[in-house]
Design a protein around this motif. Structure first.
Motif, short mmCIF file in Angstrom:
data_model
loop_
_atom_site.label_atom_id
_atom_site.label_comp_id
_atom_site.label_asym_id
_atom_site.label_seq_id
_atom_site.Cartn_x
_atom_site.Cartn_y
_atom_site.Cartn_z
N VAL A 121 16.48 1.60 0.79
CA VAL A 121 16.06 1.88 1.73
C VAL A 121 14.56 1.29 2.65
CG1 VAL A 121 16.18 3.25 3.76
CG2 VAL A 121 17.28 3.89 1.65
N GLY A 122 14.46 0.50 3.74
CA GLY A 122 14.02 0.16 4.26
C GLY A 122 14.37 0.10 5.62
N ASP A 123 13.77 -1.23 5.91
CA ASP A 123 13.36 -1.95 7.40
C ASP A 123 13.08 -3.16 8.05
OD1 ASP A 123 12.80 0.98 8.68
OD2 ASP A 123 11.70 0.65 7.29
N VAL A 179 12.80 -0.13 -0.72
CA VAL A 179 12.07 0.94 -1.47
C VAL A 179 13.55 1.32 -1.90
CG1 VAL A 179 10.20 2.40 -2.18
CG2 VAL A 179 9.63 0.30 0.04
N ALA A 180 13.17 1.79 -3.07
CA ALA A 180 14.08 2.56 -4.34
C ALA A 180 13.16 3.80 -4.72
CB ALA A 180 14.79 1.84 -5.10
N GLY A 181 13.57 4.44 -5.19
CA GLY A 181 12.49 5.19 -6.40
C GLY A 181 12.25 6.51 -5.47
N ASN A 182 11.81 7.87 -6.44
CA ASN A 182 10.79 8.46 -5.39
C ASN A 182 9.80 9.34 -6.33
OD1 ASN A 182 12.27 10.35 -7.84
ND2 ASN A 182 13.71 11.34 -6.15
N LEU A 195 7.75 3.79 -7.18
CA LEU A 195 8.69 2.79 -6.79
C LEU A 195 9.12 1.23 -6.86
CD1 LEU A 195 6.22 4.72 -3.35
CD2 LEU A 195 9.00 5.02 -4.41
N GLN A 196 10.56 1.23 -6.43
CA GLN A 196 10.16 -0.71 -6.28
C GLN A 196 10.17 -0.62 -4.93
OE1 GLN A 196 13.56 -1.12 -8.66
NE2 GLN A 196 14.24 0.24 -9.57
N ARG A 197 9.48 -1.86 -4.54
CA ARG A 197 9.96 -2.28 -3.26
C ARG A 197 10.52 -4.13 -3.75
NH1 ARG A 197 4.49 -2.45 -0.12
NH2 ARG A 197 3.85 -3.96 -1.28
N SER A 213 5.62 0.07 -8.36
CA SER A 213 3.92 1.11 -8.33
C SER A 213 4.81 2.39 -8.86
CB SER A 213 4.35 1.27 -6.45
OG SER A 213 3.38 2.93 -6.37
N SER A 214 3.40 2.71 -9.81
CA SER A 214 3.94 3.94 -10.56
C SER A 214 2.19 5.16 -9.76
CB SER A 214 3.07 3.70 -11.80
OG SER A 214 2.11 3.14 -11.46
N ASP A 215 2.41 5.23 -8.08
CA ASP A 215 1.41 6.03 -7.56
C ASP A 215 1.70 6.79 -6.95
OD1 ASP A 215 0.68 3.53 -6.76
OD2 ASP A 215 -1.19 3.21 -7.33
N GLY A 216 2.79 6.25 -6.16
CA GLY A 216 3.58 6.80 -5.11
C GLY A 216 3.31 5.86 -4.24
#
Length: 164
Positions: free
Chosen positions: A107-109, A118-121, A125-127, A145-148
């Motif tokens: 989901v993004g812009d 970006v995916a994940g929660n 996350l993956q961008r 990213s592993s730190d949100g």
């Protein structure tokens, strides 16, 4: 045989189709085409990708086929995605499934001419960023990213050039 409910639903007036030629819905049209994919900064062909406009221009469909891994060895990796602008919330959505059975919802812009999703929660996350670049080419890069989302690390970086 149709049930009474099914027949009732068929007889209801269908909403008029929306016009997806506006700037929001067509922001990803730069990606439509047949492409040869290489790691950015190289001329090594590792994949092909066919991106087409579907659903009366309301979505973009990708068929990706990677034939070589990062070490230059043969690979048969395939991915398929559908991307669309969701007018209900004003955001881009991409549903991606690959030949390893991994399903990802991004989901993004649209940001400065690129699509950033970006995916994940939580912390993981993956961008993905897809943007047009010089010479009619497109660059797609991924980060994790592993730190949100406080910091990001590159996971891939590809340049798509038009197939002849």
């Amino acid at each position: 045989m149709l049930s009474v409910l099914g027949l009732s639903l068929l007889l209801q007036a269908q909403p008029a189709p929306i016009d997806c030629s506006d700037a929001d819905h067509s922001a990803f049209n730069f990606w439509v085409g047949d492409w040869i994919v290489s790691p950015t900064g190289t001329e090594v062909d590792v994949a092909t990708s066919r991106i087409v406009s579907v659903a009366n221009g309301c979505a973009v469909e990708e068929a990706y086929h990677q034939t070589m891994n990062r070490q230059g060895q043969p690979l048969d990796y395939r991915g398929h995605s559908y991307s669309a602008f969701d007018a209900a919330d004003g955001r881009w959505k991409q549903f991606y499934i690959d030949s390893n059975g991994v399903v990802t919802m991004f989901v993004g812009d649209a940001v400065d001419g690129a699509i950033v999703v970006v995916a994940g929660n939580g912390d993981n996350l993956q961008r993905m960023t897809v943007r047009p670049i010089d010479g009619g080419r497109v660059r797609q890069n991924g980060e994790s990213s592993s730190d949100g989302g406080a910091t990001w690390s590159a996971t891939y970086d590809f340049t798509y050039r038009p197939a002849d």
